[in-house]
Design a protein around this motif. Structure first.
Motif, PDB file in Angstrom:
ATOM      1  N   GLY A 192       0.828  -1.197   0.000  1.00 26.52           N
ATOM      2  CA  GLY A 192       0.000   0.000   0.000  1.00 26.52           C
ATOM      3  C   GLY A 192       0.860   1.242   0.000  1.00 26.52           C
ATOM      4  O   GLY A 192       2.039   1.198   0.374  1.00 26.52           O
ATOM      5  N   THR A 194       0.446   5.850   0.317  1.00 28.95           N
ATOM      6  CA  THR A 194      -0.424   7.004   0.514  1.00 28.95           C
ATOM      7  C   THR A 194      -0.069   8.081  -0.496  1.00 28.95           C
ATOM      8  O   THR A 194       1.076   8.200  -0.941  1.00 28.95           O
ATOM      9  CB  THR A 194      -0.267   7.556   1.936  1.00 28.95           C
ATOM     10  N   TYR A 202      -5.226   9.825   0.572  1.00 32.19           N
ATOM     11  CA  TYR A 202      -5.761   8.545   0.110  1.00 32.19           C
ATOM     12  C   TYR A 202      -4.748   7.437   0.391  1.00 32.19           C
ATOM     13  O   TYR A 202      -3.533   7.683   0.446  1.00 32.19           O
ATOM     14  CB  TYR A 202      -6.080   8.582  -1.389  1.00 32.19           C
ATOM     15  N   GLU A 204      -3.791   3.728  -1.257  1.00 28.85           N
ATOM     16  CA  GLU A 204      -3.975   2.826  -2.391  1.00 28.85           C
ATOM     17  C   GLU A 204      -3.399   1.461  -2.036  1.00 28.85           C
ATOM     18  O   GLU A 204      -2.188   1.328  -1.794  1.00 28.85           O
ATOM     19  CB  GLU A 204      -3.302   3.377  -3.642  1.00 28.85           C
ATOM     20  N   SER A 206      -2.644  -2.587  -2.953  1.00 26.15           N
ATOM     21  CA  SER A 206      -2.308  -3.380  -4.142  1.00 26.15           C
ATOM     22  C   SER A 206      -2.293  -4.864  -3.790  1.00 26.15           C
ATOM     23  O   SER A 206      -1.779  -5.258  -2.733  1.00 26.15           O
ATOM     24  CB  SER A 206      -0.934  -2.975  -4.688  1.00 26.15           C
ATOM     25  N   ASP A 226      -5.942  -3.226  -7.322  1.00 27.90           N
ATOM     26  CA  ASP A 226      -5.781  -1.881  -6.757  1.00 27.90           C
ATOM     27  C   ASP A 226      -7.093  -1.484  -6.099  1.00 27.90           C
ATOM     28  O   ASP A 226      -8.182  -1.706  -6.653  1.00 27.90           O
ATOM     29  CB  ASP A 226      -5.417  -0.859  -7.843  1.00 27.90           C
ATOM     30  N   TYR A 227      -6.982  -0.870  -4.915  1.00 25.74           N
ATOM     31  CA  TYR A 227      -8.165  -0.423  -4.186  1.00 25.74           C
ATOM     32  C   TYR A 227      -7.781   0.849  -3.421  1.00 25.74           C
ATOM     33  O   TYR A 227      -6.811   0.853  -2.653  1.00 25.74           O
ATOM     34  CB  TYR A 227      -8.652  -1.497  -3.216  1.00 25.74           C
ATOM     35  N   THR A 228      -8.538   1.930  -3.628  1.00 26.41           N
ATOM     36  CA  THR A 228      -8.203   3.228  -3.024  1.00 26.41           C
ATOM     37  C   THR A 228      -9.220   3.582  -1.951  1.00 26.41           C
ATOM     38  O   THR A 228     -10.437   3.449  -2.159  1.00 26.41           O
ATOM     39  CB  THR A 228      -8.179   4.338  -4.095  1.00 26.41           C
TER      40      THR A 228
END
Length: 372
Positions: A192, A194, A202, A204, A206, A226-228
């Motif tokens: 991850g 920032t 945010y 993010e 992975s 990917d996820y935010t």
């Protein structure tokens, strides 16, 4: 201004300034110790620590200044009487009005300072504290979380990561969001990072999975590359509405119709405005009560302990009644009358006591003093 008036003003002002600095320093230290976790658990710099604790100084000064003035005037008059200086001044023909004028001038100066702090400085400082707190919470990964530790940002939200790489990336990220007990969510990701965009922070993630229970003993698992996640959701904001203490005095005088439609919020706005406008009057109350108690020259045989005790009791009672009336205004609008009547009544009562005593024959006071 006569030399004796300048002497009285200088002595009282020095006592007031000393008391203000000492009392503010002691209370500030106790408040700063409560914020020491900014340097430990939240990993903030020393600059953030001093900024957060320093923004509390205006509120301390606003509350302590009348108390310091009260103590300073009591100390000055008691010292002058103990050294027989008040007796000598009265025997030399110094009028009571001249004795009171330096204390009244100092009280008016403190009143002006406290009024500026309440009306202008306090709203700014409260707003700055809120913004700084929101920044610390929103950027919690760099300011709060520690490698290998399970950190609870807010109740029900736990964050963990295994290690941080030299380029700032996170390895072995685990997050569990149980703020909504009916729909708990767990995030597990290999990595991850920032980033900031449009003033927001945010995270993010992975190569991970998202676990969300669907029913008893059954969970839905979603894999993602990917996820935010928007970290600003953890800022301390309540329905996007500014609290009354963070609003300017102009905003409190002319609140929005939506605010007035909410009885609870309207009551707090009314109470906050009343507190800002009426509280500075207690600086005048402090100076006048102290002078009414100890402004007369007395011999050492007569003693001053009872007068000092009575003055302290009177000031404490008046201030507590004022706080009660202001708090009561939240639910009872008519209590605003008492919030104004209490300090004004104390001012007029002190003046009446001062001038009634001054109307007594001067020879008796001097004759009493000559017996020492």
């Amino acid at each position: 201004m006569l030399i004796v008036e300048r002497y009285l003003l200088r002595t009282a002002a020095t006592a007031f300034a000393t008391g203000l600095v000492v009392l503010t320093g002691v209370i500030w230290i106790t408040q700063a110790l409560r914020q020491i976790d900014l340097l430990t658990s939240k990993g903030q710099t020393i600059l953030i620590f001093f900024a957060m604790t320093g923004l509390a100084l205006p509120s301390l000064v606003a509350v302590i200044a009348p108390v310091a003035l009260f103590a300073g005037v009591l100390y000055t008059l008691n010292k002058l009487n103990g050294d027989s200086e008040l007796v000598v001044m009265a025997a030399a023909g110094v009028s009571p009005a001249r004795l009171m004028r330096p204390m009244a001038l100092l009280s008016v100066a403190v009143f002006a300072i406290v009024a500026i702090v309440y009306v202008q400085v306090l709203p700014w400082s409260f707003g700055a504290v809120e913004n700084l707190t929101s920044f610390i919470r929103a950027d919690f990964i760099s300011n709060f979380a520690r490698p290998g530790a399970f950190s609870e940002l807010v109740t029900g939200f736990v964050f963990h990561y295994r290690e941080r790489t030299p380029d700032g990336a996170l390895r072995g990220v685990f997050m569990q969001d149980r703020r909504d007990l009916a729909h708990p969510t767990t995030y597990i990701a290999e990595a991850g990072k920032t980033f900031d965009k449009d003033g927001s922070s945010y995270l993010e993630l992975s190569k991970g999975v998202l676990l969300r229970p669907q029913s008893v003993g059954d969970s839905a698992m979603v894999t993602f590359d990917d996820y935010t996640i928007d970290l600003s959701q953890f800022s301390h904001v309540i329905n996007g509405v500014k609290r009354p203490r963070e609003r300017s005095t102009v905003e409190l005088m002319a609140p929005d119709r939506k605010d007035l439609a909410n009885p609870a919020l309207a009551g707090h706005i009314r109470s906050e405005l009343l507190d800002r406008l009426a509280s500075p009057l207690y600086a005048l109350v402090a100076g006048l009560i102290a002078f009414a108690a100890l402004g007369d020259p007395r011999t050492t045989r007569q003693g001053r302990g009872l007068a000092i005790g009575g003055a302290i009791l009177a000031f404490v009672v008046v201030r507590m009644l004022g706080i009660t009336a202001t708090t009561l205004t939240v639910s009872v609008p008519s209590a605003a009358l008492f919030a104004w009547a209490i300090p004004i009544g104390a001012i007029l009562g002190s003046l009446a006591m001062i001038f009634r005593r001054r109307s007594s024959p001067a020879p008796l006071r001097i004759q009493s003093a000559s017996r020492t």
